[in-house]
Design an enzyme around this catalytic site. Structure first.
Site, PDB file in Angstrom:
ATOM      1  N   LYS A  56       0.846  -1.194   0.000  1.00 15.07           N
ATOM      2  CA  LYS A  56       0.000   0.000   0.000  1.00 15.07           C
ATOM      3  C   LYS A  56       0.881   1.243   0.000  1.00 15.07           C
ATOM      4  O   LYS A  56       1.912   1.284   0.690  1.00 15.07           O
ATOM      5  CB  LYS A  56      -0.907  -0.029   1.231  1.00 15.07           C
ATOM      6  N   SER A 104      -9.392   2.095   3.486  1.00 12.99           N
ATOM      7  CA  SER A 104      -8.547   2.807   2.542  1.00 12.99           C
ATOM      8  C   SER A 104      -7.556   1.895   1.812  1.00 12.99           C
ATOM      9  O   SER A 104      -6.886   2.336   0.896  1.00 12.99           O
ATOM     10  CB  SER A 104      -7.756   3.895   3.291  1.00 12.99           C
ATOM     11  N   SER A 144     -10.065  -0.283   7.588  1.00 12.98           N
ATOM     12  CA  SER A 144      -9.432  -0.059   6.286  1.00 12.98           C
ATOM     13  C   SER A 144      -8.646  -1.239   5.735  1.00 12.98           C
ATOM     14  O   SER A 144      -8.159  -1.169   4.614  1.00 12.98           O
ATOM     15  CB  SER A 144      -8.533   1.180   6.350  1.00 12.98           C
TER      16      SER A 144
END
Length: 529
Positions: free
Chosen positions: A127, A207, A231
């Site tokens: 990420k 996210s 997330s």
């Protein structure tokens, strides 16, 4: 919950369990077989017989050990899939220019019989709020799109030492969805909008949206996500993959763009629990974990699971939970309905505490990077750059955090202390009162349509107790509503990550709910909005 055992014991048991029980039923698409319009060209000689959708890390390691597969071939297969499939979903920001060199080094270790562990030669997406010294790390913001960080995040160092191939960086909700009051999950100024691979006009949740969508599309074997509250697990549920939010402190947050040190953790995501657990064994700082792999050894018989239904997520999701409970009972589990207490108070206190913590922690992080030096500078950057406002204009959370009380304020300290106490009690009291092995709940509603003007439709309370308490949670595929996946979220007590992963593997094997996405452009008018 059983005597303490090491992460190595858990890893060994999970590897053995995966070879005995397999993974959810295979989908149609194999690497090089071209079974749908998004697949790579047929006839590829580089990864013969490897079904990227369903192959597990132990199966890949067996093939690399006997010479029928190389990490280089596997890495090329994933790079081709990214090239061919990612234009549909926009999950991968960039691939590493050194990925094939990393794979070649792993192949040399395999030839010498000197491998570094279960992730040696395995492609991993990171990420883009996790520092990588050889690629930009932006948190989705143009403010950090210049020079890469000087050093890797601690968890990336652990992956490299374990021989993993750092394949590239995944898109995310900008600043981990902590910028605007009504953000659109999966959007960042750097990467644009990530789409849900199951239905392309639907949202991937935030996210860790790019990490989850990439896994659903088989663009990497595993991925790294981060979570403050929901997330990792919400994107996992909404994209039909597995996501593990570890107990707070088991995975280092050094070098990860923060929201709150009191809740933030990185964690592993994959298409099956085995790969998730093996990745966690590398990421973990090595603290003892209990219970090794009892769920793989004994299945679900005698396990006690508390079902928190959450009817607010709608009747279709509740029907998935009813079918799930029926399957778990048929496998010998005892399922009792529960409602963890104190949820309204947690919802009232969490956001104000996060505002104070974000101001403290983002200032410290920005001080290590080129670009804006603090939150005030970041706010000014966004005002000066229209590209930062091309989906949604707001940065209300930044502005509220700038004005929030400092973390030295007695009222803030009382708020965080109450949050910690009530969140832990909500899980501990529920588990003790019903003698539970875990609490289960729906991870997510069906994915909503992506809409920059409206923002997200994501009031999803199931992730909050474990997130605020710092306890582990794990989402596994449970079923779907129309084409849209729904996950089952499992929660347990502090440092019970190994037991939770073992239970999750047994649940996954029983439900067999995973299926490959079809990249539909939209649903009919009767589908959920």
């Amino acid at each position: 919950m059983g005597k303490k055992r090491s992460m190595a014991a858990m890893t060994a048991a999970l590897v053995a369990g995966s070879l005995l029980t397999g993974v959810p039923d295979a989908g149609a698409r194999a690497a090089g077989s071209g079974a749908d319009s998004a697949s790579p060209p047929s006839g590829s000689p580089h990864a013969p017989g490897v079904d990227l959708d369903t192959v597990t890390i132990p199966e890949l390691q067996t093939r690399m050990a006997n010479g029928s597969l190389t990490s280089s071939a596997l890495t090329r297969a994933y790079l081709r899939r990214i090239e061919n499939v990612d234009p549909k979903i926009h999950a991968v920001l960039r691939t590493s220019p050194t990925a094939l060199r990393q794979a070649a080094a792993s192949d040399a270790r395999h030839r010498r019989g000197k491998t570094l562990g279960p992730l040696d030669g395995i492609p991993v997406l990171i990420k883009d709020n996790v520092n990588t010294r050889d690629m930009p790390t932006t948190a989705g913001s143009l403010a950090l799109a210049g020079s890469p960080p000087r050093t890797d995040a601690a968890l990336v160092t652990r992956l490299r030492k374990a021989g993993a191939v750092i394949l590239g960086k995944a898109n995310l909700s900008e600043w981990a969805n902590f910028r605007a009051a009504k953000p659109t999950s999966g959007w960042s100024a750097v990467g644009g909008q990530t789409n849900n691979p199951y239905v392309l006009d639907r949202n991937p949740c935030g996210s860790s949206s790019g990490s989850a969508a990439a896994l659903a599309a088989s663009l990497s074997q595993v991925a790294i996500g981060t979570e403050t509250d929901g997330s990792i697990v919400c994107p996992a549920g909404m994209n039909g993959v597995v996501g593990h939010k570890p107990s707070l402190g088991l995975v280092s947050q050094s070098g990860v763009a923060p929201i709150s040190a009191e809740q933030d953790t990185a964690g592993p995501m994959a298409r099956n629990v085995t790969d998730t657990a093996l990745t966690f064994s590398v990421l973990s700082e090595g603290l003892p974990a209990r219970g090794a792999a009892a769920g793989l050894g004994t299945g679900l018989r005698g396990k006690r699971i508390g079902l928190w239904r959450l009817p607010s997520l709608g009747p279709d999701v509740d029907a998935v939970m009813t079918r799930t409970a029926k399957e778990l009972r048929k496998a010998g589990a005892v399922v009792v309905e529960v409602t963890p207490p104190y949820q309204a108070r947690l919802a009232e206190l969490e956001f104000p505490a996060l505002l104070s913590e974000f101001h403290r922690d983002i200032d410290a992080y920005l001080g290590t990077r080129e670009g804006p030096r603090d939150l005030a500078g970041l706010i000014e950057f966004n005002r000066a750059h229209p590209e930062e406002r091309s989906c949604f204009a707001g940065q209300e959370l930044f502005e509220q955090a700038l004005a929030a009380p400092p973390t030295t304020d007695p009222k803030y300290r009382a708020m965080r202390a109450e949050l910690k106490d009530l969140s832990r009690r909500s899980i501990d009291e529920t588990m003790a009162g019903h003698r539970l092995d875990a609490i289960a709940a729906p991870t997510n509603p069906p994915a909503w349509t992506t809409d920059c003007a409206r923002g997200d439709n994501d009031v999803i309370p199931s992730s909050t107790p474990a997130a605020v308490a710092g306890y582990p949670s794990l989402s596994v595929p449970a079923g779907s509503v129309d084409e849209l996946p729904v996950g089952l979220l499992l929660m347990a007590g502090d440092r019970q990550d190994a037991e939770l992963l073992s239970l999750g593997a047994a649940v996954e094997h029983r439900l067999k709910a995973w299926r490959a996405p079809r990249y539909l452009p939209t649903l009919g008018s009767g589908g959920p909005r």
